[in-house]
Scaffold this motif. Structure first.
Motif, short mmCIF file in Angstrom:
data_model
loop_
_atom_site.label_atom_id
_atom_site.label_comp_id
_atom_site.label_asym_id
_atom_site.label_seq_id
_atom_site.Cartn_x
_atom_site.Cartn_y
_atom_site.Cartn_z
N THR A 2 -3.18 -53.22 47.58
CA THR A 2 -2.08 -53.70 47.08
C THR A 2 -0.80 -52.68 47.05
OG1 THR A 2 -2.50 -52.76 44.77
CG2 THR A 2 -3.54 -54.79 45.35
N LEU A 3 0.13 -53.21 46.68
CA LEU A 3 1.55 -52.55 46.30
C LEU A 3 2.05 -53.33 45.15
CD1 LEU A 3 4.06 -50.56 47.20
CD2 LEU A 3 5.03 -52.66 48.32
N ALA A 4 1.77 -52.30 44.21
CA ALA A 4 2.05 -52.76 42.85
C ALA A 4 1.66 -54.04 42.45
CB ALA A 4 3.70 -52.81 42.56
N GLY A 5 0.32 -54.31 42.72
CA GLY A 5 -0.50 -55.43 42.35
C GLY A 5 -0.29 -56.74 43.31
N ARG A 21 15.43 -42.51 43.92
CA ARG A 21 14.12 -41.86 44.07
C ARG A 21 13.25 -42.21 42.96
NH1 ARG A 21 14.23 -36.17 45.99
NH2 ARG A 21 13.43 -36.48 48.07
N GLU A 22 13.40 -42.44 41.59
CA GLU A 22 12.58 -42.60 40.75
C GLU A 22 11.96 -44.00 40.98
OE1 GLU A 22 12.49 -43.65 36.04
OE2 GLU A 22 13.92 -41.85 36.75
N GLU A 23 12.70 -45.05 40.97
CA GLU A 23 12.12 -46.22 41.72
C GLU A 23 11.22 -46.23 42.56
OE1 GLU A 23 13.21 -51.05 42.47
OE2 GLU A 23 14.78 -49.65 41.69
N ARG A 26 7.90 -44.74 41.81
CA ARG A 26 6.92 -45.85 40.98
C ARG A 26 6.05 -46.81 41.83
NH1 ARG A 26 11.17 -46.39 37.58
NH2 ARG A 26 11.99 -48.29 38.37
N VAL A 27 6.88 -47.37 42.95
CA VAL A 27 6.17 -48.16 43.89
C VAL A 27 5.33 -47.29 44.82
CG1 VAL A 27 6.74 -49.69 45.71
CG2 VAL A 27 7.90 -49.98 43.54
N LEU A 28 5.95 -46.27 45.35
CA LEU A 28 5.15 -45.79 46.40
C LEU A 28 4.07 -44.82 46.20
CD1 LEU A 28 5.13 -45.04 49.64
CD2 LEU A 28 6.83 -42.88 48.94
N LEU A 29 4.12 -44.05 45.06
CA LEU A 29 2.90 -42.95 44.71
C LEU A 29 1.67 -43.60 44.50
CD1 LEU A 29 4.97 -40.23 43.07
CD2 LEU A 29 4.34 -40.12 45.40
N PRO A 30 1.67 -44.76 43.92
CA PRO A 30 0.38 -45.48 43.47
C PRO A 30 -0.08 -46.14 44.77
CG PRO A 30 1.92 -46.17 41.64
CD PRO A 30 2.70 -45.28 42.78
N PHE A 31 0.76 -46.71 45.75
CA PHE A 31 0.33 -47.29 46.92
C PHE A 31 -0.47 -46.17 47.75
CE2 PHE A 31 1.47 -47.51 51.57
CZ PHE A 31 0.84 -48.66 51.68
N LEU A 32 0.33 -44.78 47.92
CA LEU A 32 -0.09 -43.79 48.64
C LEU A 32 -1.73 -43.29 47.94
CD1 LEU A 32 3.21 -41.84 49.12
CD2 LEU A 32 1.80 -43.18 51.15
N MET A 33 -1.66 -43.13 46.56
CA MET A 33 -2.96 -42.65 45.84
C MET A 33 -4.08 -43.39 45.98
SD MET A 33 -2.59 -39.39 44.90
CE MET A 33 -4.18 -39.43 44.07
N GLU A 34 -3.77 -44.92 45.97
CA GLU A 34 -4.66 -45.81 46.11
C GLU A 34 -5.35 -45.51 47.72
OE1 GLU A 34 -4.86 -50.44 45.42
OE2 GLU A 34 -3.91 -49.84 47.46
N GLY A 35 -4.68 -45.28 48.55
CA GLY A 35 -5.27 -45.20 49.91
C GLY A 35 -5.93 -43.92 50.09
N LEU A 36 -5.33 -42.83 49.47
CA LEU A 36 -6.04 -41.51 49.53
C LEU A 36 -7.54 -41.63 48.86
CD1 LEU A 36 -3.01 -39.19 48.82
CD2 LEU A 36 -4.09 -39.21 51.26
N ARG A 37 -7.40 -42.20 47.80
CA ARG A 37 -8.92 -42.28 47.25
C ARG A 37 -9.97 -43.08 47.87
NH1 ARG A 37 -5.42 -42.84 41.82
NH2 ARG A 37 -5.47 -40.49 40.93
N SER A 38 -9.16 -44.16 48.69
CA SER A 38 -10.00 -44.91 49.37
C SER A 38 -10.54 -44.47 50.71
CB SER A 38 -9.35 -46.35 49.65
OG SER A 38 -9.16 -46.90 48.66
N GLY A 39 -10.18 -43.28 51.03
CA GLY A 39 -10.25 -42.47 52.40
C GLY A 39 -9.65 -42.97 53.59
N HIS A 40 -8.50 -43.77 53.32
CA HIS A 40 -7.51 -44.16 54.28
C HIS A 40 -6.77 -42.90 54.80
CE1 HIS A 40 -7.36 -48.45 52.37
NE2 HIS A 40 -8.49 -48.25 52.94
N ALA A 41 -6.40 -42.86 56.25
CA ALA A 41 -5.50 -42.04 56.55
C ALA A 41 -3.75 -42.21 56.11
CB ALA A 41 -5.47 -42.22 58.08
N THR A 56 2.30 -31.54 46.42
CA THR A 56 1.92 -31.19 45.12
C THR A 56 1.68 -32.31 44.20
OG1 THR A 56 3.19 -28.98 45.30
CG2 THR A 56 2.72 -29.91 43.30
N THR A 57 2.36 -33.31 44.31
CA THR A 57 2.25 -34.53 43.62
C THR A 57 1.05 -35.27 44.10
OG1 THR A 57 4.74 -34.77 43.54
CG2 THR A 57 3.29 -37.02 43.00
N LEU A 58 0.93 -35.38 45.41
CA LEU A 58 -0.32 -36.30 46.17
C LEU A 58 -1.74 -35.32 45.81
CD1 LEU A 58 1.47 -38.22 48.60
CD2 LEU A 58 0.62 -39.16 46.44
#
Length: 188
Positions: A2-5, A21-23, A26-41, A56-58
């Motif tokens: 998903t992207l923000a649901g 950058r703040e907005e 808010r959209v990008l970082l959860p999308f990237l983390m979801e992928g990293l946790r799922s093992g996506h490249a 550092t953030t991710l």
């Protein structure tokens, strides 16, 4: 995925509009983390100087690659779409299996996020035409591998001279928290 649901599917190519950058984060970082946790490249074509901050953030994931403009969209300060597409091919070859190929790559899925802020300093009608051409090629390229791509455009940096052509160059658009199947997309 998903992207923000909002649900995403393999081959999706989104134009993501945001303000500041703040907005974006808010959209990008959860999308990237979801992928990293799922093992996506995950490939991030970030802004100048944010490679360390994003790492550092991710976190320090082996399947996360962060590239700044000089090694992504630009070469020696000039827009280089052919080199970008070559770099994307090389990244996908290292990280993904081609659709229909037997599993051999480390990841089964890829996520690409490209912050297009670098283009502000080079804005011209010629650049806009070149970007449209690149976006069309990326849409076609995305179908070769199981992956999605987000092209992020800051509405505080760009006006209608770029925004309108970018809407037309993407099959899907994200704006103000809504994912839209783009009726203005110019299919090639």
């Amino acid at each position: 995925m998903t992207l923000a649901g909002a649900p995403l599917h393999s081959g999706d190519h989104l134009c993501v509009f945001y303000r500041g950058r703040e907005e974006r984060d808010r959209v990008l970082l959860p999308f990237l983390m979801e992928g990293l946790r799922s093992g996506h490249a995950v490939l991030v074509l970030g802004r100048v100087g944010e490679r360390t901050t994003l790492r550092t953030t991710l976190g320090d994931w082996s399947h996360l690659e962060i590239v700044e403009p000089e090694n992504g969209h630009l070469r020696d300060g000039r827009y280089a779409p052919a080199e970008l597409l070559l770099m994307l091919d090389e990244w996908a070859d290292r990280n993904l299996q081609a659709n229909g190929s037997p599993p051999s790559a480390p990841s089964s899925f890829g996520r690409i996020a490209a912050d297009m802020s670098w283009a502000q300093a080079l804005m011209s009608p010629v650049l806009v035409d070149q970007l449209v051409g690149e976006e069309v090629e990326v849409t076609q390229w995305l179908c070769r591998y199981p992956q999605v791509a987000l092209c992020l455009y800051d509405l505080e940096l760009f006006g209608g001279d770029l925004i309108i052509p970018m809407v037309r160059a993407h099959p899907k658009v994200w704006m103000a928290g809504t994912l839209i199947e783009n009726p203005y997309y110019l299919k090639t």
